[in-house]
Design a protein around this motif. Structure first.
Motif, short mmCIF file in Angstrom:
data_model
loop_
_atom_site.label_atom_id
_atom_site.label_comp_id
_atom_site.label_asym_id
_atom_site.label_seq_id
_atom_site.Cartn_x
_atom_site.Cartn_y
_atom_site.Cartn_z
N CYS A 194 0.83 -1.21 0.00
CA CYS A 194 0.00 0.00 0.00
C CYS A 194 0.86 1.26 0.00
CB CYS A 194 -0.93 0.00 1.21
SG CYS A 194 -2.28 -1.19 1.11
N SER A 195 1.93 1.23 0.78
CA SER A 195 2.82 2.39 0.81
C SER A 195 3.52 2.60 -0.53
CB SER A 195 3.86 2.22 1.92
OG SER A 195 4.75 3.30 1.96
N ALA A 196 3.98 1.50 -1.14
CA ALA A 196 4.63 1.60 -2.44
C ALA A 196 3.67 2.11 -3.51
CB ALA A 196 5.19 0.24 -2.86
N LEU A 197 2.42 1.67 -3.46
CA LEU A 197 1.44 2.14 -4.44
C LEU A 197 1.16 3.62 -4.25
CD1 LEU A 197 -0.46 1.60 -6.75
CD2 LEU A 197 -2.17 0.75 -5.11
N GLY A 198 1.08 4.08 -2.99
CA GLY A 198 0.86 5.50 -2.76
C GLY A 198 2.01 6.35 -3.30
N ALA A 199 3.26 5.90 -3.06
CA ALA A 199 4.42 6.65 -3.58
C ALA A 199 4.47 6.62 -5.10
CB ALA A 199 5.71 6.07 -2.99
#
Length: 752
Positions: free
Chosen positions: A227-232
């Protein structure tokens, strides 16, 4: 909690304030490329990861009270690296991959201070959680994460509005360094007091000691990182899409980064620390926005109106980041595993930054990370819908799939997103989505999606978004492939060469984002005709033709190559010397266009930043004699989104004057939809003892474009020539506009 909260707020403010301060200092050393900002973000994401690793190790290791002494020592050592002014040797350290040079420069200049700033939020939150009297109080510590992102947002927005207009670059660096010393004092003060206080054991509601929470599973760690990678990825890909392919508006990059930070505030603050994210309110609008972003990628061959594309991508980015970060907020662990959670977030952010900033330019020949991010977002939405349905009565997968296929087919019919092989079967009524009718259809889609959610057909919403994304992005790929003769991507951006047929003519164009950087009629009889901004009636065209009549063989310098159109003005005995930053542009001009090869002048090319190259040649005595200098110097680098302001300062003008003959002409191409650059040049010229006039060309031909050229010279005889005097006008100065220097520039003052 006030002292640590203020320390976290100050650290996060400095975190995002240092980014534009340093980026502005080093932009001139790398040609003013927008890629510098992307690599800066990658660096800061990587250091953020290292800072979170440090905070996790420090609070989990068995060093006890020594952790406070170690942290205090590092804070004191970091002050020795101040001020944050890059060493001058980095300016001449070119020759390797620019991205690696930027990373090395930032690491040497601000590495340790930034490392300690990034560790502050998780470290202080972990220290605070040890003082919490109950488990609920410990979980409320996560609200400080929202506070840190709010501070970052203030730091980001304060730079262009409150700092850049009033301070030179060097002053900005010194003020930031002083503020960092204040942060160090706050941090040492709190760490020194905290080391004397023992940790408390949390008490549960029954009055007993709370049992240890089971550690997060491997799947939970993967979910956090994903989820964090997708947000970035959405942040960086959305920034590229908005600034390169939607509108080349200066400082527009502030919008997606502000949205990214604001989404953290939404998801981690409010409702006693539970945040405002709930799947039933956010996922359905996010899926609709995901489909809209996929449609906007290909609609009108990627040339959708700014007033439609910009809201679609900004709203889509907000909803997409809210879902990614909301999923993180709703699955956060107890404060006992706080540093585990933040470490996973930082790992995902660094992974997304590396994929977009470093890997994608080497792997892709276009901006493909945005379509891929949209697909991943639709997949995350489908997962959220499926998991949410597990909490109550379910509807069958078959029913959801049938509804999704019917809905996706109808949407594709209405929006023209069917594959080309099926498009011929579309009925006339499917073309109703025109003008105001599209808003009615959008409202109908929203109501339909809410009804599907109401009757627990959530998976149909997610499946519909996924199917539409797949179809729209296939159409996007097909639209890019059609008519594209060549494409390339590197640190400096993405370039495409397209070819179209019009009135029995083959017209080839060089496009960077949404900006055309040159075109050529490929028919043999007409391919020597100058086109776009370089026609014979343009300022540069009139200058070269006039100088040919009065001077004879010319030495012509050009900062910026494009398709090489200016070379077509070359005559036997002329020299055409071009300074080009991007090696891909030079390759394209030589292989895809014929201006350089067909020119009658002797053509020379120099790769690298034009100003640094000229300064190096001056140091090598290349322009000592008047006959070595240019009769005409074209400065053509200001029509894109990343304005290389270091080419438009008084110091840069001194360099241009040094390489131009006393009666020579410096021609600035200043065609720009959003910036009024002519008064900047006029003021610099006037303060340097030169005359400046504006040639605003508005031709009626189909192959030439409207252009604004400012001609700067000492020669009044040149300005009195009929072909110049009759088509030039005085430039009206802007009141209150200071002379631009390497230490001070401000784009807000010249916005149209």
């Amino acid at each position: 909690m006030l002292a640590p909260a203020l320390t976290i707020l100050l650290s996060s403010f400095l975190l995002f304030l240092v980014q534009p301060i340093l980026a502005k200092q080093i932009l001139p050393w790398f040609g003013g490329s927008a890629g510098v900002w992307t690599v800066c973000l990658v660096f800061f994401q990587l250091v953020l990861l290292l800072g979170y690793i440090y905070a996790h190790w420090l609070t989990r290791s068995r060093v006890g009270s020594r952790q406070f002494a170690l942290h205090i020592a590092l804070l004191l050592i970091s002050c020795l690296t101040l001020p944050i002014i890059p060493g001058s040797f980095w300016k001449d350290a070119h020759g390797t991959e620019p991205a690696l040079q930027v990373l090395g420069l930032l690491g040497a200049t601000v590495g340790l201070p930034y490392f300690l700033l990034t560790s502050t939020a998780p470290l202080l939150q972990r220290w605070l959680s040890g003082l919490a009297a109950s488990a609920s109080e410990a979980r409320s510590i996560y609200r400080l994460f929202a506070l840190s992102n709010l501070g970052s947002l203030f730091g980001l927005l304060s730079y262009p509005f409150a700092i850049e207009p009033f301070a030179t670059v060097r002053t900005q660096a010194w003020v930031w360094s002083c503020a960092y010393v204040l942060f160090v004092a706050f941090s040492i003060s709190y760490a020194w007091r905290r080391r004397r206080v023992p940790e408390l054991r949390h008490i549960d509601e029954t009055g007993g000691t709370r049992s240890e929470e089971a550690p997060p599973s491997l799947g939970r760690y993967v979910y956090w990182i994903g989820c964090s990678a997708l947000g970035a990825t959405l942040l960086l890909a959305g920034t590229n899409q908005i600034t390169q392919n939607v509108a080349s508006i200066p400082l527009l990059w502030i919008v997606p980064l502000s949205i990214y930070l604001f989404s953290f505030v939404i998801c981690f603050e409010g409702r006693s620390g539970r945040g405002w994210y709930e799947r039933r309110f956010w996922v359905t609008p996010a899926m609709l926005a995901t489909g809209a972003m996929a449609w906007a990628l290909f609609a009108d061959q990627g040339n959708l109106s700014l007033y439609v594309a910009l809201p679609v991508f900004t709203i889509g980015l907000l909803l997409g980041c809210a879902v990614c970060h909301g999923e993180l907020a709703r699955s956060k662990p107890s404060a006992n595993y706080l540093t585990h959670f933040y470490l996973s977030l930082a790992t995902g952010g660094a992974l997304g930054g590396i994929l977009v900033g470093l890997v994608a330019p080497q792997v892709f020949d276009g901006y493909w990370e945005m379509p891929l991010a949209v697909l991943c977002l639709s997949g995350l939405g489908l997962w959220c819908c499926s998991e949410e349905l597990g909490r109550g009565p379910r509807t069958s997968w078959a029913a959801n799939l049938i509804l999704a296929v019917v809905a996706a087919t109808l949407i594709l019919l209405l929006l023209g997103g069917l594959p080309s092989a099926l498009d011929s079967y579309a009925l006339p009524w499917t073309k109703i989505v025109q003008g105001n009718a599209r808003w009615g259809c959008a409202a109908l889609l929203l109501v339909s999606a809410l009804l599907l959610q109401r009757y627990r057909f959530w998976r149909a919403v997610g499946l519909t978004a996924l199917l539409c994304c797949l179809s729209f992005e296939w159409s996007y790929y097909h639209s890019l492939a059609t008519g594209t003769e060549f494409s390339a991507r590197n640190f400096y951006g993405t370039l495409r060469v397209t070819e179209s047929h019009y009135a029995q003519r083959r017209i080839r164009q060089l496009i960077h984002g949404v900006i055309v950087h040159g075109s050529q009629i490929m028919n043999p009889v007409q391919r020597a005709l100058p086109t776009t901004y370089y026609g014979e009636s343009s300022g540069i065209g009139r200058t070269i033709l006039s100088e040919h009549q009065t001077v004879g063989p010319l030495r012509i310098g050009s900062i910026g190559l494009g398709a090489g159109t200016l070379a077509t003005y070359g005559r036997p005995g002329d020299l055409f010397r071009v300074y080009e930053l991007n090696p891909a542009v030079l390759h394209i001009a030589e292989s895809q266009f014929t201006y350089l090869g067909d020119s009658k002048a002797r053509v020379e090319s120099v790769l690298g930043d034009a100003r640094l190259s000229l300064e190096h040649e001056i140091a090598q005595d290349a322009f000592d004699r008047p006959e070595q200098r240019f009769d005409v110097l074209s400065v053509d680098a200001f029509s894109g989104d990343a304005i290389p302001v270091h080419l438009l300062t008084s110091e840069a003008f001194v360099t241009y004057a040094r390489v131009t003959k006393p009666d020579g002409v410096i021609a600035f191409h200043l065609s720009n939809r959003y910036l009024d650059l002519a008064p900047v040049v006029e003021q610099i010229a006037r303060h340097s003892g030169f005359h400046a006039v504006l040639v605003a060309d508005r031709p009626r031909g189909q192959d030439v474009s409207a252009s604004d050229w400012v001609l700067v010279t000492r020669s009044t005889a040149f300005l009195r020539q009929p072909e110049i005097a009759a088509h030039s006008s005085r430039i009206v100065p802007r009141s209150g506009l200071p002379v631009w220097t390497d230490q001070f520039t401000n784009l807000f003052q010249i916005l149209k």
